[in-house]
Design a protein around this motif. Structure first.
Motif, PDB file in Angstrom:
ATOM      1  N   MET A  49     -43.818  67.933   3.681  1.00  0.00           N
ATOM      2  CA  MET A  49     -43.800  67.787   2.230  1.00  0.00           C
ATOM      3  C   MET A  49     -42.791  66.706   1.847  1.00  0.00           C
ATOM      4  N   SER A  50     -43.238  65.762   1.084  1.00  0.00           N
ATOM      5  CA  SER A  50     -42.338  64.712   0.605  1.00  0.00           C
ATOM      6  C   SER A  50     -42.028  64.964  -0.870  1.00  0.00           C
ATOM      7  N   ALA A  51     -41.041  64.278  -1.377  1.00  0.00           N
ATOM      8  CA  ALA A  51     -40.698  64.400  -2.799  1.00  0.00           C
ATOM      9  C   ALA A  51     -41.876  63.987  -3.667  1.00  0.00           C
ATOM     10  N   SER A  52     -42.561  62.948  -3.256  1.00  0.00           N
ATOM     11  CA  SER A  52     -43.718  62.460  -3.991  1.00  0.00           C
ATOM     12  C   SER A  52     -44.818  63.518  -4.048  1.00  0.00           C
ATOM     13  N   MET A  53     -45.026  64.196  -2.949  1.00  0.00           N
ATOM     14  CA  MET A  53     -46.059  65.221  -2.874  1.00  0.00           C
ATOM     15  C   MET A  53     -45.706  66.409  -3.781  1.00  0.00           C
ATOM     16  N   ILE A  54     -44.454  66.838  -3.724  1.00  0.00           N
ATOM     17  CA  ILE A  54     -44.015  67.976  -4.531  1.00  0.00           C
ATOM     18  C   ILE A  54     -44.113  67.654  -6.018  1.00  0.00           C
ATOM     19  N   VAL A  55     -43.680  66.463  -6.404  1.00  0.00           N
ATOM     20  CA  VAL A  55     -43.735  66.060  -7.811  1.00  0.00           C
ATOM     21  C   VAL A  55     -45.192  65.910  -8.262  1.00  0.00           C
ATOM     22  N   GLY A  56     -46.052  65.379  -7.415  1.00  0.00           N
ATOM     23  CA  GLY A  56     -47.473  65.246  -7.749  1.00  0.00           C
ATOM     24  C   GLY A  56     -48.139  66.597  -7.952  1.00  0.00           C
ATOM     25  N   LEU A  57     -47.836  67.555  -7.089  1.00  0.00           N
ATOM     26  CA  LEU A  57     -48.402  68.898  -7.232  1.00  0.00           C
ATOM     27  C   LEU A  57     -47.850  69.591  -8.483  1.00  0.00           C
ATOM     28  N   ALA A  58     -46.567  69.392  -8.763  1.00  0.00           N
ATOM     29  CA  ALA A  58     -45.973  69.954  -9.984  1.00  0.00           C
ATOM     30  C   ALA A  58     -46.646  69.373 -11.226  1.00  0.00           C
ATOM     31  N   SER A  59     -46.976  68.104 -11.152  1.00  0.00           N
ATOM     32  CA  SER A  59     -47.659  67.439 -12.255  1.00  0.00           C
ATOM     33  C   SER A  59     -49.013  68.090 -12.522  1.00  0.00           C
ATOM     34  N   ALA A  60     -49.766  68.327 -11.473  1.00  0.00           N
ATOM     35  CA  ALA A  60     -51.080  68.955 -11.612  1.00  0.00           C
ATOM     36  C   ALA A  60     -50.949  70.354 -12.207  1.00  0.00           C
ATOM     37  N   ILE A  61     -49.943  71.090 -11.791  1.00  0.00           N
ATOM     38  CA  ILE A  61     -49.727  72.445 -12.304  1.00  0.00           C
ATOM     39  C   ILE A  61     -49.372  72.414 -13.791  1.00  0.00           C
ATOM     40  N   LEU A  62     -48.508  71.489 -14.196  1.00  0.00           N
ATOM     41  CA  LEU A  62     -48.137  71.372 -15.610  1.00  0.00           C
ATOM     42  C   LEU A  62     -49.347  71.065 -16.487  1.00  0.00           C
ATOM     43  N   ILE A  63     -50.197  70.168 -16.034  1.00  0.00           N
ATOM     44  CA  ILE A  63     -51.385  69.813 -16.821  1.00  0.00           C
ATOM     45  C   ILE A  63     -52.339  70.994 -16.896  1.00  0.00           C
ATOM     46  N   LEU A  64     -52.518  71.696 -15.793  1.00  0.00           N
ATOM     47  CA  LEU A  64     -53.387  72.870 -15.789  1.00  0.00           C
ATOM     48  C   LEU A  64     -52.873  73.935 -16.758  1.00  0.00           C
ATOM     49  N   ILE A  65     -51.572  74.161 -16.765  1.00  0.00           N
ATOM     50  CA  ILE A  65     -50.983  75.116 -17.716  1.00  0.00           C
ATOM     51  C   ILE A  65     -51.261  74.660 -19.143  1.00  0.00           C
ATOM     52  N   GLY A  66     -51.101  73.352 -19.395  1.00  0.00           N
ATOM     53  CA  GLY A  66     -51.355  72.811 -20.731  1.00  0.00           C
ATOM     54  C   GLY A  66     -52.789  73.000 -21.180  1.00  0.00           C
ATOM     55  N   ILE A  67     -53.720  72.947 -20.246  1.00  0.00           N
ATOM     56  CA  ILE A  67     -55.131  73.136 -20.586  1.00  0.00           C
ATOM     57  C   ILE A  67     -55.435  74.604 -20.863  1.00  0.00           C
ATOM     58  N   LEU A  68     -54.807  75.494 -20.107  1.00  0.00           N
ATOM     59  CA  LEU A  68     -55.173  76.905 -20.177  1.00  0.00           C
ATOM     60  C   LEU A  68     -54.401  77.732 -21.202  1.00  0.00           C
ATOM     61  N   ILE A  69     -53.191  77.308 -21.574  1.00  0.00           N
ATOM     62  CA  ILE A  69     -52.446  78.113 -22.544  1.00  0.00           C
ATOM     63  C   ILE A  69     -53.085  77.973 -23.924  1.00  0.00           C
ATOM     64  N   PRO A  70     -52.870  78.972 -24.752  1.00  0.00           N
ATOM     65  CA  PRO A  70     -53.429  78.853 -26.113  1.00  0.00           C
ATOM     66  C   PRO A  70     -52.808  77.678 -26.853  1.00  0.00           C
ATOM     67  N   MET A  71     -53.655  76.749 -27.249  1.00  0.00           N
ATOM     68  CA  MET A  71     -53.180  75.553 -27.933  1.00  0.00           C
ATOM     69  C   MET A  71     -53.316  75.707 -29.437  1.00  0.00           C
ATOM     70  N   ILE A  72     -54.390  76.273 -29.869  1.00  0.00           N
ATOM     71  CA  ILE A  72     -54.595  76.500 -31.292  1.00  0.00           C
ATOM     72  C   ILE A  72     -54.400  77.987 -31.528  1.00  0.00           C
ATOM     73  N   ASP A  73     -53.487  78.309 -32.410  1.00  0.00           N
ATOM     74  CA  ASP A  73     -53.199  79.692 -32.740  1.00  0.00           C
ATOM     75  C   ASP A  73     -53.484  79.865 -34.216  1.00  0.00           C
ATOM     76  N   LEU A  74     -54.640  80.420 -34.530  1.00  0.00           N
ATOM     77  CA  LEU A  74     -55.025  80.537 -35.933  1.00  0.00           C
ATOM     78  C   LEU A  74     -54.208  81.593 -36.665  1.00  0.00           C
ATOM     79  N   SER A  75     -53.481  82.444 -35.952  1.00  0.00           N
ATOM     80  CA  SER A  75     -52.640  83.432 -36.631  1.00  0.00           C
ATOM     81  C   SER A  75     -51.475  82.751 -37.345  1.00  0.00           C
ATOM     82  N   ALA A  76     -51.172  81.520 -36.982  1.00  0.00           N
ATOM     83  CA  ALA A  76     -50.113  80.783 -37.673  1.00  0.00           C
ATOM     84  C   ALA A  76     -50.523  80.447 -39.103  1.00  0.00           C
ATOM     85  N   PHE A  77     -51.825  80.406 -39.368  1.00  0.00           N
ATOM     86  CA  PHE A  77     -52.301  80.063 -40.702  1.00  0.00           C
ATOM     87  C   PHE A  77     -52.414  81.286 -41.602  1.00  0.00           C
ATOM     88  N   HIS A  78     -52.613  82.432 -41.020  1.00  0.00           N
ATOM     89  CA  HIS A  78     -52.722  83.655 -41.798  1.00  0.00           C
ATOM     90  C   HIS A  78     -52.389  84.831 -40.894  1.00  0.00           C
TER      91      HIS A  78
END
Length: 160
Positions: free
Chosen positions: A9-38
């Motif tokens: 495992m290199s630093a580049s590999m670890i950072v690249g995998l962390a990057s993929a995980i962050l983006i996946l989390i961003g896609i899957l977490i609730p982005m629009i929360d309509l309860s904020a409006f009412h």
């Protein structure tokens, strides 16, 4: 006898995998929360659901989550490659999808208004870009952090 040890495992590999995980989390977490409006509405949408619904208004949105998934898969695969310019491609794909999403964010406002009107017909419901952006920010921050981390992985040391 000369002994050579090779890092798996290199630093580049670890950072690249962390990057993929962050983006996946961003896609899957609730982005629009309509309860904020009412306070009576408790509906949360991740990027797949938002893009599917907004795609009815603006077809551009249909491809956004799939473009990001392609970027994630490419990041994971290219994490094992020591060619910095090649590793730049997935980050650029994710940045492009994020840019398309932000440029066309007005369609999210229209979609959210339609969603809220389904639940509340009596009374005035005000949904503006600031409200939508507030609901969108956590997911966008994760996706942005993942894309930036992907860029950083291009400049991290590879295997020696």
């Amino acid at each position: 006898m000369e002994q050579t040890s090779r890092k798996f495992m290199s630093a580049s590999m670890i950072v690249g995998l962390a990057s993929a995980i962050l983006i996946l989390i961003g896609i899957l977490i609730p982005m629009i929360d309509l309860s904020a409006f009412h306070e009576k509405i408790e509906i949360r949408y991740n990027l797949f659901k938002v893009c599917k619904n907004v795609g009815l208004i603006s077809p551009t949105w249909y491809g956004i989550p799939y473009g990001m998934i392609i970027g994630i898969v490419a990041m994971v695969i290219l994490s094992f490659v020591d060619i910095p310019l090649l590793k730049l491609i997935p980050s650029l794909i994710v940045f492009a999808m994020l840019l398309i999403m932000l440029v066309d964010c007005g369609n999210i406002v229209e979609w959210a208004r339609d969603m809220i009107e389904r639940y509340f017909r009596d009374g005035v419901i005000m949904v503006d870009n600031a409200n939508i952006w507030k609901s969108f920010t956590i997911g966008v921050y994760f996706i942005g952090a993942g894309a930036v981390t992907g860029l950083v992985s291009c400049f991290c040391p590879g295997r020696t």
